[in-house]
Structure formats: C-alpha cells, structure tokens
Design a protein around this motif. Structure first.
Motif, PDB file in Angstrom:
ATOM      1  N   PHE A  39       0.859  -1.177   0.000  1.00 17.61           N
ATOM      2  CA  PHE A  39       0.000   0.000   0.000  1.00 17.61           C
ATOM      3  C   PHE A  39       0.896   1.228   0.000  1.00 17.61           C
ATOM      4  O   PHE A  39       2.020   1.179   0.505  1.00 17.61           O
ATOM      5  N   ALA A  40       0.379   2.338  -0.525  1.00 15.50           N
ATOM      6  CA  ALA A  40       1.162   3.574  -0.534  1.00 15.50           C
ATOM      7  C   ALA A  40       0.259   4.770  -0.225  1.00 15.50           C
ATOM      8  O   ALA A  40      -0.809   4.921  -0.823  1.00 15.50           O
ATOM      9  N   ILE A  41       0.709   5.582   0.728  1.00 11.10           N
ATOM     10  CA  ILE A  41       0.020   6.825   1.087  1.00 11.10           C
ATOM     11  C   ILE A  41       1.073   7.914   1.262  1.00 11.10           C
ATOM     12  O   ILE A  41       2.267   7.624   1.333  1.00 11.10           O
ATOM     13  N   SER A  42       0.631   9.140   1.352  1.00 14.20           N
ATOM     14  CA  SER A  42       1.552  10.234   1.621  1.00 14.20           C
ATOM     15  C   SER A  42       2.301   9.958   2.923  1.00 14.20           C
ATOM     16  O   SER A  42       1.737   9.418   3.871  1.00 14.20           O
ATOM     17  N   TYR A  94      -1.881   6.296  -3.048  1.00 15.19           N
ATOM     18  CA  TYR A  94      -1.283   6.097  -4.366  1.00 15.19           C
ATOM     19  C   TYR A  94      -1.527   4.667  -4.830  1.00 15.19           C
ATOM     20  O   TYR A  94      -1.429   3.736  -4.016  1.00 15.19           O
ATOM     21  N   PRO A  95      -1.811   4.463  -6.116  1.00 17.05           N
ATOM     22  CA  PRO A  95      -1.877   3.099  -6.633  1.00 17.05           C
ATOM     23  C   PRO A  95      -0.513   2.435  -6.454  1.00 17.05           C
ATOM     24  O   PRO A  95       0.521   3.036  -6.754  1.00 17.05           O
ATOM     25  N   ALA A  96      -0.515   1.221  -5.929  1.00 16.20           N
ATOM     26  CA  ALA A  96       0.729   0.486  -5.685  1.00 16.20           C
ATOM     27  C   ALA A  96       0.543  -0.963  -6.119  1.00 16.20           C
ATOM     28  O   ALA A  96      -0.550  -1.524  -6.006  1.00 16.20           O
ATOM     29  N   ARG A  97       1.629  -1.558  -6.592  1.00 17.01           N
ATOM     30  CA  ARG A  97       1.567  -2.958  -7.034  1.00 17.01           C
ATOM     31  C   ARG A  97       2.957  -3.574  -6.938  1.00 17.01           C
ATOM     32  O   ARG A  97       3.964  -2.870  -6.801  1.00 17.01           O
ATOM     33  N   VAL A  98       2.976  -4.913  -7.034  1.00 13.97           N
ATOM     34  CA  VAL A  98       4.229  -5.648  -7.104  1.00 13.97           C
ATOM     35  C   VAL A  98       4.216  -6.393  -8.433  1.00 13.97           C
ATOM     36  O   VAL A  98       3.303  -7.162  -8.715  1.00 13.97           O
ATOM     37  N   ASN A 100       6.657  -8.776 -10.823  1.00 20.41           N
ATOM     38  CA  ASN A 100       7.892  -9.560 -10.892  1.00 20.41           C
ATOM     39  C   ASN A 100       8.818  -9.267  -9.725  1.00 20.41           C
ATOM     40  O   ASN A 100      10.039  -9.152  -9.894  1.00 20.41           O
ATOM     41  N   GLY A 101       8.246  -9.078  -8.545  1.00 17.32           N
ATOM     42  CA  GLY A 101       9.035  -8.829  -7.346  1.00 17.32           C
ATOM     43  C   GLY A 101       9.404  -7.379  -7.120  1.00 17.32           C
ATOM     44  O   GLY A 101       9.978  -7.036  -6.086  1.00 17.32           O
ATOM     45  N   ASP A 102       9.095  -6.502  -8.065  1.00 18.47           N
ATOM     46  CA  ASP A 102       9.429  -5.087  -7.929  1.00 18.47           C
ATOM     47  C   ASP A 102       8.210  -4.298  -7.436  1.00 18.47           C
ATOM     48  O   ASP A 102       7.110  -4.424  -7.974  1.00 18.47           O
ATOM     49  N   VAL A 103       8.433  -3.453  -6.423  1.00 15.50           N
ATOM     50  CA  VAL A 103       7.380  -2.582  -5.905  1.00 15.50           C
ATOM     51  C   VAL A 103       7.296  -1.371  -6.824  1.00 15.50           C
ATOM     52  O   VAL A 103       8.311  -0.718  -7.111  1.00 15.50           O
ATOM     53  N   GLU A 104       6.088  -1.081  -7.295  1.00 12.79           N
ATOM     54  CA  GLU A 104       5.860   0.049  -8.205  1.00 12.79           C
ATOM     55  C   GLU A 104       4.744   0.930  -7.661  1.00 12.79           C
ATOM     56  O   GLU A 104       3.739   0.440  -7.174  1.00 12.79           O
ATOM     57  N   ILE A 105       4.964   2.253  -7.764  1.00 18.51           N
ATOM     58  CA  ILE A 105       3.998   3.234  -7.292  1.00 18.51           C
ATOM     59  C   ILE A 105       3.660   4.178  -8.431  1.00 18.51           C
ATOM     60  O   ILE A 105       4.558   4.617  -9.165  1.00 18.51           O
ATOM     61  N   ALA A 106       2.374   4.506  -8.576  1.00 19.40           N
ATOM     62  CA  ALA A 106       1.963   5.496  -9.573  1.00 19.40           C
ATOM     63  C   ALA A 106       1.872   6.852  -8.897  1.00 19.40           C
ATOM     64  O   ALA A 106       1.261   6.981  -7.836  1.00 19.40           O
ATOM     65  N   GLY A 107       2.522   7.832  -9.485  1.00 22.77           N
ATOM     66  CA  GLY A 107       2.523   9.168  -8.889  1.00 22.77           C
ATOM     67  C   GLY A 107       1.526  10.018  -9.549  1.00 22.77           C
ATOM     68  O   GLY A 107       1.096  11.039  -9.274  1.00 22.77           O
TER      69      GLY A 107
END
Length: 107
Positions: A39-42, A94-98, A100-107
């Motif tokens: 999960f991602a937040i400010s 923020y939209p967040a996902r994993v 292939n093992g990498d954590v990705e965040i949409a800004g």
C-alpha cells in the motif's frame, strides 16, 4: 497511469513501511504481511506536517488495514488515506503494485 519502480519487495520487511520519493513527493510504502502486496500513502502526517507515517505501526480495525502515526497515533487507512479520527486530515493514497518482485507506485 505511469508506475515508477521503487525497490524489490524483499527490501521491505513484512509488517513495516519505508519511505520513497515519487515525483518529488515523499510516499510511505507499507508491506503488511509476507504476501507480495503493498500500500502507498503520503508520508506526511497532516496533523504536524512531519514526514513520519512510514515509521508508523500497521494495525487492523474492522477488517481494514491502517497505520498509526508515530507522533500522536492518529490512524490512516492504507487503502484510501482516510483519517479515522478526523476526516479533515485525510492523506493522499497512491496506486501500488508488485510486478515480478518489484514494488511500483503510480505518482
């Protein structure tokens, strides 16, 4: 929507959060369990304008995950950014996902 690679999932200890810089903004990224889900937040605690939420404690309330600020323990929903104690102080989520093992965040 464009996602930015932050780190590998193994870089976040389960049950904790880390801080990442996404498009010039501090974002608190949380991995609540061993699962590859984040999960991602400010990162900014709106009550004190301090960048500390990534150091907060993850808790569960009525089946939802929250983080308690390390300052005065106000709780913020990890999925929506809603403040449990006072909705005037919600934080951005923020939209967040994993992938292939990498954590990705949409800004």
């Amino acid at each position: 929507m464009s996602f930015e690679k932050i780190c590998h999932i193994s870089s976040i200890v389960p049950g904790t959060g880390v801080c990442a810089l996404v498009n010039g903004q501090q974002v608190a990224v949380f991995r609540p369990s061993e699962a590859e889900h984040v999960f991602a937040i400010s990162n900014t605690d709106p009550f004190f304008q301090s960048n500390v939420l990534s150091r907060g404690l993850i808790c569960e309330h009525q089946g939802e995950l929250w983080v308690a600020s390390p300052l005065k323990k106000q709780r913020f929903n990890l999925a929506t950014g809603q403040c449990m104690e006072d909705e005037r102080f919600n934080v951005k989520s923020y939209p967040a996902r994993v992938t292939n093992g990498d954590v990705e965040i949409a800004g």
